[in-house]
Design a protein around this motif. Sequence first.
Motif, mmCIF file in Angstrom:
data_model
loop_
_atom_site.group_PDB
_atom_site.id
_atom_site.type_symbol
_atom_site.label_atom_id
_atom_site.label_comp_id
_atom_site.label_asym_id
_atom_site.label_seq_id
_atom_site.Cartn_x
_atom_site.Cartn_y
_atom_site.Cartn_z
ATOM 1 N N ASP A 197 91.186 35.005 103.815
ATOM 2 C CA ASP A 197 92.134 33.949 103.494
ATOM 3 C C ASP A 197 91.872 32.765 104.430
ATOM 4 O OD1 ASP A 197 94.000 34.178 105.944
ATOM 5 O OD2 ASP A 197 94.001 36.215 105.146
ATOM 6 N N PHE A 198 92.438 31.617 104.091
ATOM 7 C CA PHE A 198 92.096 30.392 104.824
ATOM 8 C C PHE A 198 92.473 30.493 106.301
ATOM 9 C CE2 PHE A 198 92.892 26.044 106.324
ATOM 10 C CZ PHE A 198 91.661 25.454 106.019
ATOM 11 N N GLY A 199 93.648 31.055 106.588
ATOM 12 C CA GLY A 199 94.075 31.178 107.977
ATOM 13 C C GLY A 199 93.124 32.040 108.790
ATOM 14 N N THR A 200 92.670 33.144 108.203
ATOM 15 C CA THR A 200 91.709 34.010 108.890
ATOM 16 C C THR A 200 90.371 33.309 109.022
ATOM 17 O OG1 THR A 200 92.830 35.926 107.916
ATOM 18 C CG2 THR A 200 90.684 36.313 108.915
ATOM 19 N N GLY A 201 90.036 32.470 108.026
ATOM 20 C CA GLY A 201 88.809 31.691 108.111
ATOM 21 C C GLY A 201 88.842 30.728 109.289
ATOM 22 N N VAL A 202 90.027 30.142 109.549
ATOM 23 C CA VAL A 202 90.176 29.258 110.707
ATOM 24 C C VAL A 202 89.950 30.045 111.994
ATOM 25 C CG1 VAL A 202 91.798 27.832 112.008
ATOM 26 C CG2 VAL A 202 91.711 27.656 109.514
ATOM 27 N N LEU A 203 90.498 31.256 112.064
ATOM 28 C CA LEU A 203 90.308 32.092 113.247
ATOM 29 C C LEU A 203 88.843 32.473 113.422
ATOM 30 C CD1 LEU A 203 93.390 34.501 113.009
ATOM 31 C CD2 LEU A 203 93.083 32.540 114.535
ATOM 32 N N HIS A 204 88.164 32.765 112.308
ATOM 33 C CA HIS A 204 86.746 33.134 112.368
ATOM 34 C C HIS A 204 85.912 31.985 112.936
ATOM 35 C CE1 HIS A 204 82.681 34.073 110.882
ATOM 36 N NE2 HIS A 204 83.074 35.335 110.883
ATOM 37 N N TYR A 205 86.131 30.794 112.399
ATOM 38 C CA TYR A 205 85.376 29.636 112.882
ATOM 39 C C TYR A 205 85.801 29.270 114.297
ATOM 40 C CZ TYR A 205 83.118 25.062 112.877
ATOM 41 O OH TYR A 205 82.319 23.984 113.188
ATOM 42 N N GLY A 206 87.090 29.435 114.601
ATOM 43 C CA GLY A 206 87.569 29.152 115.948
ATOM 44 C C GLY A 206 86.934 30.082 116.973
ATOM 45 N N PHE A 207 86.789 31.360 116.619
ATOM 46 C CA PHE A 207 86.123 32.316 117.508
ATOM 47 C C PHE A 207 84.684 31.888 117.764
ATOM 48 C CE2 PHE A 207 83.165 35.968 117.356
ATOM 49 C CZ PHE A 207 83.424 36.529 118.603
ATOM 50 N N TYR A 208 84.007 31.471 116.697
ATOM 51 C CA TYR A 208 82.615 31.023 116.835
ATOM 52 C C TYR A 208 82.531 29.788 117.735
ATOM 53 C CZ TYR A 208 78.221 28.758 115.557
ATOM 54 O OH TYR A 208 77.001 28.138 115.595
ATOM 55 N N LEU A 209 83.426 28.843 117.533
ATOM 56 C CA LEU A 209 83.417 27.628 118.359
ATOM 57 C C LEU A 209 83.704 27.945 119.825
ATOM 58 C CD1 LEU A 209 85.243 24.885 116.238
ATOM 59 C CD2 LEU A 209 82.823 25.028 116.818
ATOM 60 N N LEU A 210 84.658 28.841 120.052
ATOM 61 C CA LEU A 210 85.023 29.184 121.424
ATOM 62 C C LEU A 210 83.826 29.751 122.186
ATOM 63 C CD1 LEU A 210 87.251 29.517 123.575
ATOM 64 C CD2 LEU A 210 87.699 31.786 122.619
ATOM 65 N N VAL A 211 83.123 30.702 121.553
ATOM 66 C CA VAL A 211 81.991 31.346 122.224
ATOM 67 C C VAL A 211 80.836 30.366 122.404
ATOM 68 C CG1 VAL A 211 80.282 33.200 122.094
ATOM 69 C CG2 VAL A 211 82.640 33.614 121.354
ATOM 70 N N THR A 212 80.527 29.588 121.367
ATOM 71 C CA THR A 212 79.396 28.661 121.482
ATOM 72 C C THR A 212 79.686 27.517 122.464
ATOM 73 O OG1 THR A 212 80.190 27.568 119.451
ATOM 74 C CG2 THR A 212 78.383 29.142 119.231
ATOM 75 N N CYS A 213 80.943 27.111 122.552
ATOM 76 C CA CYS A 213 81.296 26.078 123.545
ATOM 77 C C CYS A 213 81.133 26.625 124.965
ATOM 78 C CB CYS A 213 82.729 25.598 123.327
ATOM 79 S SG CYS A 213 82.925 24.517 121.890
#
Length: 234
Positions: A197-213
């Motif tokens: 779902d869209f909210g979980t998609g935000v969390l998925h991308y947010g997790f990716y951004l957090l680690v890559t940052c």
Amino acid sequence: MPIVVVCPGCKKRYTVSDQFAGKSGPCPNCKTVINIPKKGEEVVIHGPKEFEFGGRSATGRFIAKPLARRVLQINPLVAAGVAGGTLVVLIGAALLGSVGLFRDNFIATSVGLLLVTPPLVVAGYSFLYHSEELAPYRGKQLIIRTAICTAVYLALWYGFSFWGVRYLSGEIWNWLLIGTPFVVLGAIAAWASFDLDFGTGVLHYGFYLLVTCLLRWLAGLGWIWQIAEPASRV
């Protein structure tokens, strides 16, 4: 509560008041005597036993079998391996960054980002998947969907780097204006790739951004808000 009765003669159906429960009377149509059941009496219809578990074949064997839903379970050894691998990557990024390998080196940063993105995409999906209706993706399907999501995430990073150098400033409104579309696109990529779902998609991308940052900082490229500096790259 009204009682529904069926005439045994003409098979017509009638609804009578519960005050006539337990009594008998002639059918208005064919005059056959109808016995009205007492209160509490219920007619229970049982299906044939052979259809209880999906029916049997001519040989007597069950035709259908219940489908067991496959649940995505996190293996403790796999989780430990992921944690250990993440620690190795963080330490490696810090060591290589300390010698300046990634600074002003577009190829090195691109290779590093390409290597860490697929594992992060799969790890995020493994931890965030929670559907009660759909079985988790595995095998070839998981590889294909991970590749698609990886390609989008990489494109978003490079797109953000391109626009950030030119248009980002220190104001919050500027970050919201430039950054929000990238977050939305990342969430849509996760949603479309893994049926989240869209909210979980935000969390998925947010997790990716957090680690890559975090990896970006360890590699000596500074924090994300320093991306507007010309010397900084992905």
